[in-house]
Structure formats: structure tokens, C-alpha cells
Design an enzyme around this catalytic site. Structure first.
Site, mmCIF file in Angstrom:
data_model
loop_
_atom_site.group_PDB
_atom_site.id
_atom_site.type_symbol
_atom_site.label_atom_id
_atom_site.label_comp_id
_atom_site.label_asym_id
_atom_site.label_seq_id
_atom_site.Cartn_x
_atom_site.Cartn_y
_atom_site.Cartn_z
ATOM 1 N N LYS A 108 -97.445 -37.386 -27.810
ATOM 2 C CA LYS A 108 -96.786 -37.388 -26.498
ATOM 3 C C LYS A 108 -95.701 -38.449 -26.374
ATOM 4 O O LYS A 108 -94.758 -38.290 -25.606
ATOM 5 C CB LYS A 108 -97.821 -37.543 -25.394
ATOM 6 C CG LYS A 108 -98.640 -36.279 -25.190
ATOM 7 C CD LYS A 108 -99.363 -36.297 -23.861
ATOM 8 C CE LYS A 108 -100.000 -34.958 -23.568
ATOM 9 N NZ LYS A 108 -101.207 -34.706 -24.392
ATOM 10 N N GLU A 130 -96.251 -36.734 -14.134
ATOM 11 C CA GLU A 130 -97.564 -36.236 -13.733
ATOM 12 C C GLU A 130 -98.491 -36.438 -14.922
ATOM 13 O O GLU A 130 -98.035 -36.544 -16.057
ATOM 14 C CB GLU A 130 -97.490 -34.744 -13.402
ATOM 15 C CG GLU A 130 -97.584 -33.802 -14.608
ATOM 16 C CD GLU A 130 -96.447 -33.942 -15.607
ATOM 17 O OE1 GLU A 130 -95.347 -34.338 -15.196
ATOM 18 O OE2 GLU A 130 -96.676 -33.663 -16.802
ATOM 19 N N SER A 396 -102.776 -33.803 -33.722
ATOM 20 C CA SER A 396 -101.918 -34.245 -32.614
ATOM 21 C C SER A 396 -102.257 -35.625 -32.078
ATOM 22 O O SER A 396 -101.393 -36.294 -31.516
ATOM 23 C CB SER A 396 -101.973 -33.217 -31.489
ATOM 24 O OG SER A 396 -103.307 -32.985 -31.085
HETATM 25 C C1 LIG Z 1 -101.935 -33.599 -24.486
HETATM 26 C C2 LIG Z 1 -102.464 -33.372 -25.831
HETATM 27 C C3 LIG Z 1 -102.455 -32.087 -26.412
HETATM 28 C C4 LIG Z 1 -102.011 -30.854 -25.687
HETATM 29 O O1 LIG Z 1 -100.682 -30.858 -25.257
HETATM 30 P P1 LIG Z 1 -99.581 -29.974 -25.969
HETATM 31 O O2 LIG Z 1 -98.417 -30.075 -25.040
HETATM 32 O O3 LIG Z 1 -100.102 -28.583 -26.083
HETATM 33 O O4 LIG Z 1 -99.318 -30.570 -27.279
HETATM 34 C C5 LIG Z 1 -102.915 -31.944 -27.706
HETATM 35 N N1 LIG Z 1 -103.376 -33.002 -28.405
HETATM 36 C C6 LIG Z 1 -103.409 -34.241 -27.881
HETATM 37 C C7 LIG Z 1 -103.948 -35.354 -28.712
HETATM 38 C C8 LIG Z 1 -102.957 -34.469 -26.581
HETATM 39 O O5 LIG Z 1 -102.999 -35.710 -26.073
#
Ligand SMILES: *Cc1c(COP(=O)(O)O)cnc(C)c1O
Length: 419
Positions: A108, A130, A396
Site C-alpha cells: 500500500k 479512508e 502483498s
Molecule cells: C489492503 C491489502 C490487500 C488488499 O488490497 P488490494 O487493493 O486488493 O491489493 C491485500 N494484501 C494486503 C497485505 C493488504 O494490506
């Protein structure tokens, strides 16, 4: 796509356009999806942002500054790790793109930093954002602190209670966290409040949206900022593994980490691409957060895309063990990539994701976010169906933020058969 599935000729045309990188078009559309469905009061703010994106995103000085900050503050490039023990166990050649190693613990920050830099170029005096689970709020607060911009984060009252540690992190990072007790008191209501704040002063205020959703130009802007993930991974896997992967796979909430990883591979027709949504407890309405798998098209937060809604078009409550995937909509580019057949979307349920957290911890010494573990669970299933393939998995984020849930779900339960 139950209702308006495109016919074969339309699919072919959309696929050719997708492979050629034709989306979004001049109206912010991804075939039938995307666009800008906003009230009159929000139009000037979006137009101003669209002009700002056109002016600055490709600017040499802007990019130099952004890349410098990504390197020295975010810690990019993030590693591409081979996963030898998972590979052996699953019978595949597994590679992990390590966004868990990025500053603040997930992908993010790539988006939050890029948009905060853009806001400064546009002359904004303050940022609004948000947040649902709090991860985007933390990334925004950190980016704003780094740039000396005041930051206000809207968060549903229910979420503030559920995600108390992240509220503390945001406050430590200097953000003002505003509790939203209207509507459903979660992410959806928080987005409405942030929009309201933004339109009150669209020149002085910048709205920093956290995923590849919303009205044009947000899905495009977020994709461009997150594509660093896929560009790095593509070069790394070629250098380290000697070629492109057979499969690229990522979890899909709003869709930002997935589109960032996927985008640089879309034109590589030999690379299969798979997005994994939150299958939750099952296929029933309210039991999952998987609009591409179980939803229908409609408009939410300014964009036409796939949604969790009932027969009357009412947005449905969603459920996932992972807060970051718990959103009833999905970015319009994913809806397009599904409709034209370039990307497949499947679900992984709560239990599969939790099992994958444990496997990744035990085999690789990496505690993944529960969101990311959905991608691992999808990869595991795919490896069983087609063994021996080279798979690039988007990890992610890190799972430290999930310790409360993981303690309850994985550690507190006595082993089966023990009273
Ligand atoms: C917020 C988040 C997601 C989901 O958000 P996307 O916009 O779909 O990427 C996935 N993995 C992590 C670690 C997150 O913090």
C-alpha cells in the site's frame, strides 16, 4: 458474469485491446467497466485530478523524486525470494514477490507515497484518506509525515474498535483519525465521508484513495503506481529463474496489489494470470467477499464493476477472515480482464488461507498477511492440478498485523481430539 456476459466477438475485441494496453480509454473505461459515475458536486474535483495525473505522472522530475523515495525510504526494489521448501512440498517452482518487506509492511505504501507526492505537486495543503482495516490509513499517515502534509483519515466506528492497533499507529504518525458512525460504520461509510470532505475544498484538499477502485482516474492512477511490483518481479524472475513464470498469482480485494503485479505480464500470452478473491465461509450472499466470482455488475463509489449485491441492487454485507479483502466491490480493470478471458479469478476460503499462513511460516520462515495467504492457497491448488510449473506469487504484506486473529484461529485451538 451471470447477466451480461459479452458474446464471443466482443470478448475477442476486448482481449485484443487488453493485450495492446488500450485501457483505460479516454473516458476512463475498461470496455464496459469503469467510467465516472459521480454526483455533479464531485465532477470538478475528479476532472482536476485527471488533469493533474496527465500533467505529472509521466513528468521526469516527478518520477525522479518518486523513484528516489521508493528506493531510500520504502526500501525498493523488494526481494524476489525463491521458496525451496514450499516448492518441494507443492511440486512446483515457487517464487515470492516480497511486498511484506516494503516500509509499513505491505504494497500500500507504493500508492500512498506516489499520491502524496502528486498532491504536493498539485498544491494541496492537506490529505484526506479512508481506511477499513487501517493498513491504507497507516501508509497514508506515514507518507504524509514524510512529506510534511497534514493527514485526516476517516474510519468507520466499528473498524476503529476492531483495528485499534492501527488507529494508534496512525495517530503516532501524526494523522487525525475521524470516527464515522453513519451508514454501516465501516469502509463504505468512511469512503463517503472522505469524499464529502474532499469536495468541500477540492483545490486545497487531496483525496488519497487506497485501492484500484473508484471513479476515473483513480483505478488508472493506482495501477500505474503499483505496477512497480510487476516490473521489478518480471525482471527479477528472468534474472534469477532464467525466464518468465508459467503463472502469476495474487490476492484481490479492491485489486491494487494484483493489478500492480499483473499489468506488466498482461501482454505475455504464455503467462497465465490468476486472481484469488476471499471465499470466506462459502458461496452464500454475505459469506464471502468475492464479487468477480459471485457478484453482478453495478455501480459503487463512482465506478461500474462487479459487486456483491442482492436482486434489488442493494450492496451486500461481506465476510472474510482477512479485513483487507473485506470489500463488496473490485476495480474495473479486473472486471474487464475477467470478461475478456485474459485473467482467471477463483476464491480461497478462510480455512484454506489460514492453513497457507501456517505452511508459509513453517516452510519459508515468512509470516504472510492473511490477505496474501489467499494467493498462496490458490497457488497450492493450482500446483496440484498442474505440477512442475514456475509460479510467481504476490506476497502483498506481512502478517504481524494479523496476530490477534492468528492467535485465536491457529494457536488457541486445541489439536483435534483433545478436550
Ligand atoms: C489492503 C491489502 C490487500 C488488499 O488490497 P488490494 O487493493 O486488493 O491489493 C491485500 N494484501 C494486503 C497485505 C493488504 O494490506
Amino acid at each position: 458474469m451471470s447477466d451480461d456476459k459479452p458474446d464471443a466477438a466482443t470478448r475477442e475485441r476486448l482481449l485484443a485491446q487488453a493485450l495492446a494496453g488500450a485501457f483505460p480509454d479516454a473516458h476512463g473505461r475498461y470496455g464496459p467497466f469503469g467510467g465516472r459515475y459521480v454526483p455533479e458536486t464531485l465532477v470538478p474535483a475528479h476532472e482536476r485530478l485527471e488533469q493533474g495525473v496527465a500533467r505529472w505522472l509521466g513528468d521526469v522530475e516527478f518520477q525522479r523524486e518518486y523513484q528516489q523515495e521508493l528506493k531510500s525510504w520504502v526500501g525498493r526494489p523488494t526481494a524476489l525470494s525463491h521458496a525451496p521448501r514450499l516448492s518441494q512440498r507443492w511440486g512446483a517452482d515457487i517464487w515470492l514477490k516480497r511486498e511484506d518487506l516494503a516500509h509499513t509492511g505491505a504494497h500500500k505504501i507504493n500508492n500512498a507515497l506516489g499520491q502524496a507526492l502528486l498532491a504536493r505537486r498539485l498544491g494541496a495543503k492537506r490529505i484526506v484518506a479512508e481506511t477499513g482495516a487501517g493498513q491504507h490509513g497507516v501508509a497514508s499517515a506515514a507518507a504524509c509525515a514524510r512529506l510534511g502534509l497534514p493527514c485526516t483519515v476517516y474510519m468507520g466506528a466499528v473498524d476503529m474498535e476492531r483495528q485499534a492497533p492501527n488507529v494508534g499507529r496512525m495517530r503516532l504518525l501524526g494523522a487525525t483519525v475521524v470516527s464515522v458512525s453513519s451508514g454501516d460504520q465501516t469502509l463504505r461509510a468512511a469512503i463517503d465521508e472522505a469524499m464529502r470532505d474532499w469536495v468541500a475544498d477540492p483545490e486545497g484538499t487531496y483525496y488519497l484513495l487506497g485501492s484500484a477502485v473508484g471513479a476515473h482516474p483513480y483505478p488508472y492512477l493506482v495501477r500505474e503506481l503499483q505496477s512497480i511490483i510487476g516490473r521489478e518481479a518480471r525482471a527479477q524472475i528472468q534474472a534469477q529463474a532464467g525466464g518468465l513464470p508459467d503463472l502469476v498469482i495474487a490476492c484481490v480485494g479492491g485489486g491494487s496489489n494484483a493489478i500492480g503485479l499483473f499489468h506488466p505480464f498482461v501482454a505475455d500470452r504464455n503467462v497465465a494470470i490468476l486472481g484469488i478473491e476471499a471465499g470466506g465461509r462459502g458461496a452464500g450472499l454475505g459469506d464471502n467477499a468475492a464479487p468477480l466470482s459471485f457478484g453482478r455488475p453495478g455501480v459503487l463509489h463512482g465506478s461500474y464493476s462487479m459487486l456483491m449485491q442482492d436482486a434489488d441492487g442493494q450492496i451486500q454485507e461481506t465476510h472474510s477472515v482477512s479485513a483487507g479483502l473485506d470489500y463488496p466491490g473490485v476495480g474495473p480493470e479486473h472486471a474487464l480482464l475477467q470478461a475478456c478471458g485474459r485473467v482467471s479469478y477463483e476464491v480461497a476460503g478462510d480455512a484454506e488461507a489460514l492453513a497457507a499462513v501456517r505452511e508459509c511460516c513453517e516452510c519459508e520462515g515468512i509470516l504472510p498477511a492473511i490477505e496474501s495467504a489467499h494467493a498462496l492457497a490458490g497457488a497450492r491448488r493450482w500446483a496440484q492440478a498442474q505440477p512442475g510449473k514456475r509460479m510467481l506469487i504476490g506476497l502483498s504484506g506481512r502478517g504481524d498485523k494479523d496476530m490477534l486473529t492468528l492467535t485465536q484461529m491457529l494457536l488457541a485451538k486445541p489439536p483435534a481430539g483433545v478436550l
